[in-house]
Enzyme design. Structure first.
Site, PDB file in Angstrom:
ATOM      1  N   ARG A 153       0.971  -1.108   0.065  1.00 28.20           N
ATOM      2  CA  ARG A 153      -0.166  -0.040  -0.095  1.00 28.20           C
ATOM      3  C   ARG A 153       0.794   1.303   0.203  1.00 28.20           C
ATOM      4  O   ARG A 153       2.022   1.359   0.456  1.00 28.20           O
ATOM      5  CB  ARG A 153      -0.947   0.137   1.346  1.00 28.20           C
ATOM      6  CG  ARG A 153      -0.387   0.148   2.527  1.00 28.20           C
ATOM      7  CD  ARG A 153      -0.002   1.520   2.766  1.00 28.20           C
ATOM      8  NE  ARG A 153       0.327   1.641   4.398  1.00 28.20           N
ATOM      9  CZ  ARG A 153       1.245   2.643   4.946  1.00 28.20           C
ATOM     10  NH1 ARG A 153       1.737   3.564   4.091  1.00 28.20           N
ATOM     11  NH2 ARG A 153       1.402   2.587   6.396  1.00 28.20           N
ATOM     12  N   ARG A 174       3.896   0.682   2.493  1.00 26.94           N
ATOM     13  CA  ARG A 174       3.980  -0.508   3.331  1.00 26.94           C
ATOM     14  C   ARG A 174       4.063  -1.647   2.567  1.00 26.94           C
ATOM     15  O   ARG A 174       2.850  -2.002   2.082  1.00 26.94           O
ATOM     16  CB  ARG A 174       3.267  -0.625   4.720  1.00 26.94           C
ATOM     17  CG  ARG A 174       3.497  -1.778   5.459  1.00 26.94           C
ATOM     18  CD  ARG A 174       2.432  -2.002   6.503  1.00 26.94           C
ATOM     19  NE  ARG A 174       2.569  -0.832   7.332  1.00 26.94           N
ATOM     20  CZ  ARG A 174       3.044  -0.782   8.525  1.00 26.94           C
ATOM     21  NH1 ARG A 174       4.195  -1.735   8.594  1.00 26.94           N
ATOM     22  NH2 ARG A 174       3.194   0.339   9.284  1.00 26.94           N
ATOM     23  N   ARG A 229       4.475  -7.146  12.951  1.00 25.74           N
ATOM     24  CA  ARG A 229       3.160  -6.845  13.657  1.00 25.74           C
ATOM     25  C   ARG A 229       2.279  -8.001  13.688  1.00 25.74           C
ATOM     26  O   ARG A 229       2.747  -9.061  13.096  1.00 25.74           O
ATOM     27  CB  ARG A 229       2.501  -5.678  12.958  1.00 25.74           C
ATOM     28  CG  ARG A 229       3.559  -4.473  12.809  1.00 25.74           C
ATOM     29  CD  ARG A 229       2.921  -3.318  12.160  1.00 25.74           C
ATOM     30  NE  ARG A 229       2.172  -3.688  10.858  1.00 25.74           N
ATOM     31  CZ  ARG A 229       1.378  -2.743  10.480  1.00 25.74           C
ATOM     32  NH1 ARG A 229       1.022  -1.540  10.944  1.00 25.74           N
ATOM     33  NH2 ARG A 229       0.530  -3.053   9.257  1.00 25.74           N
ATOM     34  N   ARG A 281      -5.218   5.515   0.951  1.00 24.44           N
ATOM     35  CA  ARG A 281      -4.380   4.373   1.002  1.00 24.44           C
ATOM     36  C   ARG A 281      -4.810   3.336  -0.208  1.00 24.44           C
ATOM     37  O   ARG A 281      -6.061   2.955  -0.206  1.00 24.44           O
ATOM     38  CB  ARG A 281      -4.803   3.722   2.345  1.00 24.44           C
ATOM     39  CG  ARG A 281      -4.411   4.548   3.470  1.00 24.44           C
ATOM     40  CD  ARG A 281      -2.836   4.630   3.463  1.00 24.44           C
ATOM     41  NE  ARG A 281      -2.507   5.436   4.647  1.00 24.44           N
ATOM     42  CZ  ARG A 281      -1.917   4.852   5.916  1.00 24.44           C
ATOM     43  NH1 ARG A 281      -2.072   3.605   6.353  1.00 24.44           N
ATOM     44  NH2 ARG A 281      -1.532   5.436   6.887  1.00 24.44           N
ATOM     45  N   GLU A 329      -1.168  -2.804  13.056  1.00 24.88           N
ATOM     46  CA  GLU A 329      -0.851  -2.232  14.221  1.00 24.88           C
ATOM     47  C   GLU A 329      -1.845  -2.207  15.403  1.00 24.88           C
ATOM     48  O   GLU A 329      -3.127  -2.532  15.259  1.00 24.88           O
ATOM     49  CB  GLU A 329      -1.116  -0.757  13.779  1.00 24.88           C
ATOM     50  CG  GLU A 329      -0.327   0.353  14.689  1.00 24.88           C
ATOM     51  CD  GLU A 329      -0.119   1.837  14.036  1.00 24.88           C
ATOM     52  OE1 GLU A 329      -1.068   1.974  13.246  1.00 24.88           O
ATOM     53  OE2 GLU A 329       1.050   2.429  14.209  1.00 24.88           O
ATOM     54  N   GLU A 373      -6.697   7.325   7.797  1.00 26.55           N
ATOM     55  CA  GLU A 373      -5.374   8.164   8.239  1.00 26.55           C
ATOM     56  C   GLU A 373      -4.957   9.160   7.244  1.00 26.55           C
ATOM     57  O   GLU A 373      -4.421  10.214   7.783  1.00 26.55           O
ATOM     58  CB  GLU A 373      -4.249   7.148   8.863  1.00 26.55           C
ATOM     59  CG  GLU A 373      -2.840   7.932   9.508  1.00 26.55           C
ATOM     60  CD  GLU A 373      -1.931   7.139   9.961  1.00 26.55           C
ATOM     61  OE1 GLU A 373      -2.323   5.937  10.361  1.00 26.55           O
ATOM     62  OE2 GLU A 373      -0.797   7.642   9.801  1.00 26.55           O
ATOM     63  N   THR A 402       5.998   8.818  10.030  1.00 26.64           N
ATOM     64  CA  THR A 402       6.635   7.459   9.604  1.00 26.64           C
ATOM     65  C   THR A 402       6.143   6.898   8.155  1.00 26.64           C
ATOM     66  O   THR A 402       6.792   6.042   7.837  1.00 26.64           O
ATOM     67  CB  THR A 402       6.146   6.447  10.519  1.00 26.64           C
ATOM     68  OG1 THR A 402       4.440   6.221  10.518  1.00 26.64           O
ATOM     69  CG2 THR A 402       6.232   6.862  12.021  1.00 26.64           C
ATOM     70  N   CYS A 439       0.998  10.998   8.914  1.00 27.54           N
ATOM     71  CA  CYS A 439       2.216  10.652  10.019  1.00 27.54           C
ATOM     72  C   CYS A 439       3.754  10.728   9.592  1.00 27.54           C
ATOM     73  O   CYS A 439       3.881  10.105   8.510  1.00 27.54           O
ATOM     74  CB  CYS A 439       2.042   9.153  10.550  1.00 27.54           C
ATOM     75  SG  CYS A 439       3.129   8.388  12.005  1.00 27.54           S
TER      76      CYS A 439
HETATM   77  P1  ADP Z   1      -0.958   0.620   7.541  1.00 23.55           P
HETATM   78  O1  ADP Z   1      -1.978   1.561   8.052  1.00 23.55           O
HETATM   79  O2  ADP Z   1       0.486   1.049   7.808  1.00 23.55           O
HETATM   80  O3  ADP Z   1      -1.177   0.139   6.036  1.00 23.55           O
HETATM   81  P2  ADP Z   1      -2.533  -0.792   9.598  1.00 23.55           P
HETATM   82  O4  ADP Z   1      -2.284  -1.997  10.502  1.00 23.55           O
HETATM   83  O5  ADP Z   1      -3.347   0.198   9.725  1.00 23.55           O
HETATM   84  O6  ADP Z   1      -1.395  -0.584   8.517  1.00 23.55           O
HETATM   85  O7  ADP Z   1      -3.486  -1.655   8.368  1.00 23.55           O
HETATM   86  C1  ADP Z   1      -2.801  -2.666   7.547  1.00 23.55           C
HETATM   87  C2  ADP Z   1      -4.216  -3.495   7.254  1.00 23.55           C
HETATM   88  O8  ADP Z   1      -4.008  -4.120   6.162  1.00 23.55           O
HETATM   89  C3  ADP Z   1      -4.632  -4.582   8.408  1.00 23.55           C
HETATM   90  O9  ADP Z   1      -5.947  -4.892   8.271  1.00 23.55           O
HETATM   91  C4  ADP Z   1      -3.879  -5.759   8.007  1.00 23.55           C
HETATM   92  O10 ADP Z   1      -4.477  -6.939   8.577  1.00 23.55           O
HETATM   93  C5  ADP Z   1      -3.837  -5.838   6.698  1.00 23.55           C
HETATM   94  N1  ADP Z   1      -2.740  -6.403   6.036  1.00 23.55           N
HETATM   95  C6  ADP Z   1      -1.649  -6.032   6.200  1.00 23.55           C
HETATM   96  N2  ADP Z   1      -0.547  -6.690   5.550  1.00 23.55           N
HETATM   97  C7  ADP Z   1      -1.417  -7.654   4.916  1.00 23.55           C
HETATM   98  C8  ADP Z   1      -1.293  -8.755   3.918  1.00 23.55           C
HETATM   99  N3  ADP Z   1       0.068  -9.132   3.797  1.00 23.55           N
HETATM  100  N4  ADP Z   1      -2.185  -9.622   3.690  1.00 23.55           N
HETATM  101  C9  ADP Z   1      -3.526  -9.205   4.244  1.00 23.55           C
HETATM  102  N5  ADP Z   1      -3.738  -8.157   4.838  1.00 23.55           N
HETATM  103  C10 ADP Z   1      -2.823  -7.665   5.363  1.00 23.55           C
HETATM  104  N1  DAR Z   2       0.334   5.165  16.812  1.00 24.21           N
HETATM  105  C1  DAR Z   2       1.113   6.385  16.534  1.00 24.21           C
HETATM  106  C2  DAR Z   2       1.564   6.166  15.227  1.00 24.21           C
HETATM  107  C3  DAR Z   2       2.739   5.368  14.874  1.00 24.21           C
HETATM  108  C4  DAR Z   2       2.842   5.084  13.352  1.00 24.21           C
HETATM  109  N2  DAR Z   2       1.717   4.386  13.096  1.00 24.21           N
HETATM  110  C5  DAR Z   2       0.752   4.923  12.079  1.00 24.21           C
HETATM  111  N3  DAR Z   2       1.170   6.232  11.584  1.00 24.21           N
HETATM  112  N4  DAR Z   2      -0.467   4.480  11.773  1.00 24.21           N
HETATM  113  C6  DAR Z   2       2.056   6.447  17.514  1.00 24.21           C
HETATM  114  O1  DAR Z   2       2.807   7.592  17.529  1.00 24.21           O
HETATM  115  O2  DAR Z   2       2.528   5.471  18.237  1.00 24.21           O
HETATM  116 MG    MG Z   3      -3.108   2.386   9.845  1.00 26.30          MG
END
Ligand code: ADP
Ligand code: DAR
Ligand code: MG
Length: 339
Positions: free
Chosen positions: A110, A264, A291, A213, A296, A209, A257, A255
Site C-alpha cells: 500500500r 508499506r 506486527r 490508502r 498495528e 489516516e 513514519t 504521520c
Molecule cells: P498501515 O496503516 O500501515 O497500512 P494498518 O495496520 O493500519 O497498517 O492496516 C493494515 C491492514 O492491512 C490491516 O487490516 C492488516 O490486517 C492488513 N494487512 C497488512 N498486511 C497484509 C497482508 N500481507 N495480507 C493481508 N492483509 C494485510
Molecule cells: N500510533 C502512533 C503512530 C505510529 C505510526 N503508525 C501510524 N502512523 N499508523 C504512535 O505515535 O505510536
Molecule cells: Mg493504519
C-alpha cells in the site's frame, strides 16, 4: 514560562524540548495548523511510539525543528537528504520467496497519498473532507480493466459487511485512539469509504489516516505481481489527481513514519517453528518490522505475522519491496530449518 514536557518514550517526548516549544508555539500554517494540533496525539497517549501528525504539507517546513529530528530518528534521514522514488517494476527483481505457498498467506503493498492543496485529515472540515471524497471517487470511477471497481461509503455499509471486510483485511479498523486524539476520526463515518475491484486485489481506503490508502494485494507471495499492479494503478491515478509531495520528503502524509514512498509492503507469513525473538532478529537484519495479524496494535493469530518494511523515506519503492522479498526468504529458510 516553560511547558511540562510530554511523558513516555515517544519521539515527541524526546525532541519537544522547552526550547523547541518556545520557537514553535506561536507559528501557524496558512491552513491554520498550530503546534498543539501536531502534538495532540502524543500528549493524549504517552505510550505513543512517535506522537505527532502533520495537519498539512506546510507543517513539515514550519514545524521542522520538531519534525526533522523525529524524521532523522525514525528513518535515518537527515535534513540535508533528498528522497528518490522508483516505482518501475522493471527495476525490481523479487523472485517469489514461497512458490509452493507453504508459508506466505498473502501479500499486500500500500501507499498513502493526500491531495495537493488541501489540509490533511486532522484539520479537514466536514465540507473539505466531502470534497476530497468526491474528487477521489470521481478519479477512481474512471479506472478500467482490472482496476475498475465500485465505491462503498462507510455510512451506507451495514455493520455485518463492515465487520467481515475488516476481518478479511480489506477495510480499515475503527476507533484507533492515536488517530482519535489527532482529530483524524472527526465526523466519523462521514466521507469515509472503500473502493475495490471485483476480486478485491485493488482497493482504496478513502479518508482514513490519510486521504487515500492505495492497495494492491492477493493470496500468496508473488510480490512482483502485487507491485506491478500497484504501479499501474498509481500511474493511472497520477494522471487524474495531484498529490501532496516535496522534493525533500517525497509524498507527504499525516504521520511522519509514512513519508517518502509512503509505502508499506507486507506479507502475512505463518512461522510456527520460530520464536518471536528469532523472527524479530531476522526481520531487524532486513530492515523489517513485525506486527500482529491485523496490523498495528494487534497480536499474531494462528502464528500468522504481518512482516513489512520499517523505513519508507530515503529508500525507493523498489528497494522496499526487494528488502521484503529478501527478509521473507530468510524467515522461510529459518522456519524450514526449525523442523
Ligand atoms: P498501515 O496503516 O500501515 O497500512 P494498518 O495496520 O493500519 O497498517 O492496516 C493494515 C491492514 O492491512 C490491516 O487490516 C492488516 O490486517 C492488513 N494487512 C497488512 N498486511 C497484509 C497482508 N500481507 N495480507 C493481508 N492483509 C494485510
Ligand atoms: N500510533 C502512533 C503512530 C505510529 C505510526 N503508525 C501510524 N502512523 N499508523 C504512535 O505515535 O505510536
Ligand atoms: Mg493504519
Amino acid at each position: 514560562m516553560d511547558f511540562p514536557r510530554p511523558q513516555g518514550g515517544s519521539l515527541l517526548a524526546r525532541h519537544l524540548t522547552p526550547g523547541v516549544r518556545r520557537r514553535l508555539k506561536d507559528r501557524v500554517t496558512r491552513y491554520g495548523v498550530r503546534l498543539d494540533h501536531v502534538i495532540a496525539s502524543g500528549l493524549a497517549n504517552p505510550d505513543s511510539a512517535v506522537g505527532v501528525y502533520a495537519g498539512d504539507a506546510e507543517s513539515y517546513e514550519l514545524f521542522a525543528p520538531l519534525f526533522d529530528p523525529i524524521i532523522a530518528d525514525y528513518h535515518g534521514f537527515g535534513p540535508e537528504k533528498r528522497h528518490q522514488s522508483d516505482l518501475d517494476p522493471a527495476h525490481l527483481d523479487a523472485p517469489n520467496p514461497d512458490p509452493e505457498g507453504r508459508y506466505v498467506v498473502s501479500t499486500r503493498i500500500r501507499v498513502a497519498r493526500n491531495l495537493c492543496c488541501f489540509p490533511f485529515g486532522s484539520i479537514l472540515s466536514r465540507r473539505e473532507r466531502r470534497i476530497v471524497e468526491a474528487t477521489v471517487v470521481h478519479a477512481l470511477e474512471g479506472l478500467s480493466g482490472e482496476l475498475a471497481g465500485r465505491y462503498y461509503p462507510l455510512s451506507a455499509m451495514d455493520p455485518e459487511t463492515q465487520a467481515r471486510l475488516v476481518a478479511d483485511h480489506f477495510l480499515f479498523k475503527e476507533g484507533d485512539r492515536f488517530l482519535e486524539a489527532a482529530g483524524l476520526n472527526r465526523d466519523w463515518p462521514d466521507a469515509r469509504g472503500l473502493f475495490h475491484n471485483e476480486d478485491k486485489t485493488f482497493l482504496v481506503w478513502v479518508n482514513e489516516e490519510d486521504q487515500l490508502r492505495i492497495i494492491s494485494m492477493q493470496p500468496g507471495a508473488d510480490l512482483q505481481a502485487v507491485f506491478a499492479r500497484l504501479a499501474r494503478a498509481l500511474g493511472e491515478l497520477e494522471r487524474r489527481l495531484t498529490f501532496a509531495r516535496s522534493e525533500r520528503l517525497g509524498y507527504l502524509t499525516s504521520c511522519p513514519t509514512n513519508l517518502g514512498t509512503a509505502m508499506r509492503a507486507s506479507v502475512h507469513v505463518r512461522l510456527p517453528g520460530l520464536t518471536g525473538e528469532e523472527i524479530q532478529a531476522i526481520a531487524r537484519d532486513h530492515g523489517l518490522q513485525v506486527r500482529g495479524t491485523h496490523g498495528e496494535h494487534s497480536d499474531a493469530e494462528g502464528g500468522v505475522y504481518d512482516v513489512s518494511n520499517k523505513r519508507r523515506l530515503g529508500i525507493t519503492e523498489v528497494e522496499a519491496v526487494r528488502r521484503l522479498a529478501a527478509g521473507t526468504a530468510a524467515l522461510i529458510s529459518a522456519e524450514a530449518r526449525a523442523f
